[in-house]
Every structure is written in C-alpha cells, then in structure tokens.
Motif scaffolding. Structure first.
Motif, PDB file in Angstrom:
ATOM      1  N   LYS A 290      10.298  -2.744   3.119  1.00 56.99           N
ATOM      2  CA  LYS A 290      10.257  -3.871   3.777  1.00 56.99           C
ATOM      3  C   LYS A 290      10.853  -5.137   2.924  1.00 56.99           C
ATOM      4  CE  LYS A 290       7.631  -6.428   7.454  1.00 56.99           C
ATOM      5  NZ  LYS A 290       6.542  -6.563   8.110  1.00 56.99           N
ATOM      6  N   ILE A 291      10.032  -5.457   1.845  1.00 60.21           N
ATOM      7  CA  ILE A 291      10.387  -6.456   1.026  1.00 60.21           C
ATOM      8  C   ILE A 291      11.765  -6.627   0.769  1.00 60.21           C
ATOM      9  CG2 ILE A 291       9.832  -7.605  -1.094  1.00 60.21           C
ATOM     10  CD1 ILE A 291       6.909  -6.489  -0.710  1.00 60.21           C
ATOM     11  N   ALA A 292      12.155  -5.485   0.424  1.00 60.05           N
ATOM     12  CA  ALA A 292      13.687  -5.280  -0.146  1.00 60.05           C
ATOM     13  C   ALA A 292      14.595  -5.817   0.789  1.00 60.05           C
ATOM     14  CB  ALA A 292      14.031  -4.023  -0.727  1.00 60.05           C
ATOM     15  N   LYS A 293      14.346  -5.354   1.980  1.00 63.55           N
ATOM     16  CA  LYS A 293      15.058  -5.723   3.383  1.00 63.55           C
ATOM     17  C   LYS A 293      15.193  -7.062   3.703  1.00 63.55           C
ATOM     18  CE  LYS A 293      15.578  -1.047   5.301  1.00 63.55           C
ATOM     19  NZ  LYS A 293      15.240  -0.203   6.685  1.00 63.55           N
ATOM     20  N   THR A 294      14.060  -7.727   3.827  1.00 63.61           N
ATOM     21  CA  THR A 294      13.531  -8.865   4.418  1.00 63.61           C
ATOM     22  C   THR A 294      13.787 -10.221   3.398  1.00 63.61           C
ATOM     23  OG1 THR A 294      11.310  -8.610   4.199  1.00 63.61           O
ATOM     24  CG2 THR A 294      12.366  -7.975   6.099  1.00 63.61           C
ATOM     25  N   LEU A 295      13.592  -9.971   2.178  1.00 64.73           N
ATOM     26  CA  LEU A 295      13.604 -10.797   1.222  1.00 64.73           C
ATOM     27  C   LEU A 295      14.554 -10.655  -0.072  1.00 64.73           C
ATOM     28  CD1 LEU A 295       9.663 -11.181   0.425  1.00 64.73           C
ATOM     29  CD2 LEU A 295      11.025 -12.865   1.711  1.00 64.73           C
ATOM     30  N   LEU A 296      14.621  -9.324  -0.727  1.00 69.64           N
ATOM     31  CA  LEU A 296      15.716  -9.149  -1.930  1.00 69.64           C
ATOM     32  C   LEU A 296      17.084  -9.299  -1.352  1.00 69.64           C
ATOM     33  CD1 LEU A 296      15.982  -8.731  -4.718  1.00 69.64           C
ATOM     34  CD2 LEU A 296      15.657  -6.506  -4.259  1.00 69.64           C
ATOM     35  N   LEU A 297      17.410  -8.505  -0.189  1.00 73.82           N
ATOM     36  CA  LEU A 297      18.720  -8.342   0.150  1.00 73.82           C
ATOM     37  C   LEU A 297      19.099  -9.701   0.773  1.00 73.82           C
ATOM     38  CD1 LEU A 297      21.118  -6.660   0.844  1.00 73.82           C
ATOM     39  CD2 LEU A 297      20.338  -6.164   2.865  1.00 73.82           C
ATOM     40  N   PRO A 298      18.341 -10.630   1.553  1.00 76.33           N
ATOM     41  CA  PRO A 298      19.121 -11.818   1.803  1.00 76.33           C
ATOM     42  C   PRO A 298      19.008 -12.590   0.636  1.00 76.33           C
ATOM     43  CG  PRO A 298      17.122 -11.338   3.284  1.00 76.33           C
ATOM     44  CD  PRO A 298      17.223 -10.111   2.200  1.00 76.33           C
TER      45      PRO A 298
ATOM     46  N   LYS B  50       0.588  -1.336   0.021  1.00 77.55           N
ATOM     47  CA  LYS B  50       0.072  -0.051   0.093  1.00 77.55           C
ATOM     48  C   LYS B  50       0.898   1.155   0.216  1.00 77.55           C
ATOM     49  CE  LYS B  50      -4.003  -2.227   2.471  1.00 77.55           C
ATOM     50  NZ  LYS B  50      -4.826  -2.228   3.511  1.00 77.55           N
ATOM     51  N   ARG B  51       2.168   1.166   0.276  1.00 74.48           N
ATOM     52  CA  ARG B  51       2.901   2.347   0.363  1.00 74.48           C
ATOM     53  C   ARG B  51       4.430   2.030   0.237  1.00 74.48           C
ATOM     54  NH1 ARG B  51       0.959   0.972   5.302  1.00 74.48           N
ATOM     55  NH2 ARG B  51       2.337   0.369   6.998  1.00 74.48           N
ATOM     56  N   ILE B  52       5.276   3.111   0.225  1.00 74.06           N
ATOM     57  CA  ILE B  52       6.703   2.820  -0.305  1.00 74.06           C
ATOM     58  C   ILE B  52       7.213   1.925   0.791  1.00 74.06           C
ATOM     59  CG2 ILE B  52       8.755   3.801  -0.694  1.00 74.06           C
ATOM     60  CD1 ILE B  52       6.960   4.210  -2.904  1.00 74.06           C
ATOM     61  N   ALA B  53       7.010   2.230   2.266  1.00 72.71           N
ATOM     62  CA  ALA B  53       7.616   1.555   3.151  1.00 72.71           C
ATOM     63  C   ALA B  53       7.396  -0.132   2.961  1.00 72.71           C
ATOM     64  CB  ALA B  53       6.792   2.116   4.733  1.00 72.71           C
ATOM     65  N   ASP B  54       6.245  -0.370   2.459  1.00 72.28           N
ATOM     66  CA  ASP B  54       5.980  -1.998   2.300  1.00 72.28           C
ATOM     67  C   ASP B  54       7.029  -2.416   1.264  1.00 72.28           C
ATOM     68  OD1 ASP B  54       3.886  -1.666   3.867  1.00 72.28           O
ATOM     69  OD2 ASP B  54       2.550  -1.500   2.224  1.00 72.28           O
ATOM     70  N   LEU B  55       7.262  -1.655   0.061  1.00 73.66           N
ATOM     71  CA  LEU B  55       8.338  -2.042  -0.831  1.00 73.66           C
ATOM     72  C   LEU B  55       9.697  -2.088  -0.147  1.00 73.66           C
ATOM     73  CD1 LEU B  55       7.228  -0.039  -4.015  1.00 73.66           C
ATOM     74  CD2 LEU B  55       7.096  -2.697  -3.605  1.00 73.66           C
TER      75      LEU B  55
END
Length: 322
Positions: A68-76, A61-66
């Motif tokens: 969070k996805i980058a930090k918890t999924l894409l980066l790992p 719903k917002r940029i913060a959600d993206l």
C-alpha cells in the motif's frame, strides 16, 4: 465532535496555506508584512499537516502494508518527480536534472512519509520515543550527510510532529476544543504574530524548512545551532496547538476539500510556477497589491479540488476518493 469533519476542515485550511506560502515565496524581502505572514504560515502549516498524517498512520504489520505504501506514496513520488522535472526543464528552461534521490520541490513530503511509516517500526512502541526523535533531530543537524538527499534532513526534522500525532488519541483533539483552550489559543495566536513581526527575520526561513544541516544555514537565531532548532520547535509546537484548537469542528463550505488535499498538493506547483511567468505576478510585484495572492491561492485550491480534476489525477496518485 464530528472528528472526520474536524480533520477535513483542518486539512482544507492547511492546503490553502501551503499554496499561499508558495505564492508568497516569490515576494519575500519586499514587504515586512508579507515576510511576517510567510514566517507565521511556515510555523504551523507543515507541522500540523504532518501531525495529522501521523495520527492516521499505523505501524507496518504485513506485506500488504508495504504494498500500500508503494502504491500510494512511492509510485506517485516517482511519477511526479519525473513530470515536474520535465515540466520545469522543457517548459521554463529551469536548470534541473532528472533524478530520483533528491525530491523535487514539494515532493519531499511523499518520500518522508514513506520513511516515517517505516520508522514507526522502531519508534512506535512507547510515547517517550517522541523525545528520542527530538534528540535525534537535534544531533542530525550536525551531520553534513543528512541533507536533501532522500529528504533525510526534513525527515528527521519533522518526524517528532509525525510521531506526536501517532500517539495522540482522538480524545486529545476533542479536549483542544473546550472554551478555555480556545481562549488561550486566541491570545497565543496574537502573541506569536507579534513576536514574529517584532523579532523575526525572513533570513530565518531555512530554520523553518529543516532541509539542510546546520553548517549550511548562514543566518543563526540563537548562539548555538541546537538551541536555534529547539527554539523553532517550541514556536512550531505552540503554533500547531493554536491552529488545531481554532479549527472549526462543524461542517463548512470548504470541508469537502479536506478529502482531496493530496491532489491539490501534487498539482498546485504546476500552476504556481506558470503564474510566476505572468504579467499578474509582475503587476503585484510592481504595485505591492499582495492581497491579490490570497484570491489566487483560493482559486488554485478551488479548481484543483474539483471532482473532475480528482477523477483525472486519481490513477496517477493511486489513492481512493474517500
């Protein structure tokens, strides 16, 4: 029902089967019971895991959600894709290349999770989209471009389970635990195992993975490829229902492991790969003492779910402890 405990129990049991499945993969086509157990595991362990992940997911719903996805999924994903490639190549001399567009081993799950969360923007508006996702998966199987690149094939294959979990209410899980469902699930569990044992073929395993298009699967199940995938979907749905119905709802000694499954998931293949180079691996192969693998899987899960392992790896997977 203590829903947090229930889901932690489910995830703890599922991560055990993930590890056990990867251990068993080294002994396929040597023993019919190993083959049967392996196929049964793959009927529910990832579908159920993905369904639970979908249940706890929310639409972006917002940029913060993206972020969070980058930090918890894409980066790992990026970190462990690099580490795994170096580990397998430099330690064991495996023929692997360092690249990021085709996930290495179990890391496809992280990449697919990113895509599933984004896909909720289009599919998260109505429950009927679950059927649309199944139809798209059936059609995607005919497209040679939908393969292991960016984990596209697995993304489409398992998306119906993610979407189903997204639309299920907590009350749906509560209803699964009534006595009638438990009795039905117990009977179905025996039936599924018998069906797989009597009629299953370990060569069908590629249908369970969903990682390649139809044209790359050498062994069929039914006359039409689309019917083969539908057949597997049916078995997976029934098996996932069985598992979620039979999962204990009260506190167990393994409940706390459910909160550390990502750590176990990302690290266990380091140990599994090293285990395959040991004399124990060869001894099991020579003697047929496959039951030892159940203990090995338990030890891997137990060690990797300890708090000290979690504290060390938390900065890499950038997730909170809760």
């Amino acid at each position: 029902m203590k829903r947090t405990v229930y889901f932690d129990n489910a995830k703890a049991i599922l991560i055990y089967f993930v590890v056990l499945g990867h251990l068993l993969s080294g002994y396929l086509m040597e023993n019919e019971y190993v083959d049967t157990f392996y196929l049964v595991i793959y009927l529910f362990h990832m579908p159920a895991f993905i369904l639970i992940a979908g249940h706890f997911s929310r639409r972006i719903k917002r940029i913060a959600d993206l972020t969070k996805i980058a930090k918890t999924l894409l980066l790992p994903y990026i970190i462990f894709q690099l580490i795994y490639s170096l580990y397998y190549k430099n330690i064991f001399g495996d023929n692997v290349k360092i690249e990021f567009l085709e996930p290495r081993y179990a890391l496809w799950f992280l990449l697919s999770m990113i895509m599933w969360k984004i896909m909720l923007l289009a599919f998260g508006s109505h429950r009927s989209m679950v059927f649309v996702s199944v139809a798209i998966s059936l059609l995607a199987g005919y497209m040679s471009e939908v393969n292991e690149w960016l984990s596209l094939s697995r993304t489409f294959f398992f998306f119906p389970f993610f979407l189903l979990g997204y639309y299920l209410d907590r009350e749906n899980f509560v209803k699964m635990k009534n006595k009638w469902n438990v009795r039905v699930a117990s009977i179905l569990a025996v039936a599924v195992v018998l069906i797989v044992y009597l009629y299953g073929d370990i060569h069908w395993q590629e249908w369970f993975f969903g990682r390649v298009p139809y044209e790359d699967i050498r062994y069929g199940i039914l006359q039409l490829n689309v019917l083969s995938r539908l057949f597997i979907y049916g078995l997976m749905m029934v098996s996932t229902y069985i598992f979620l119905t039979l999962v204990p709802k009260g506190n167990r000694w393994y409940t706390t492991i459910g909160g550390k499954t990502l750590c176990v998931y990302l690290l266990h293949l380091f140990i599994v790969r090293a285990f395959k180079e040991t004399q124990i691996f060869e001894w099991i192969e020579d003697t047929g003492n496959y039951v030892v693998l159940f203990g090995v899987a338990f030890m891997i899960v137990y060690v990797l779910s300890r708090n000290w392992v979690w504290r060390i790896t938390a900065p890499l997977i950038t997730v909170n402890k809760k």
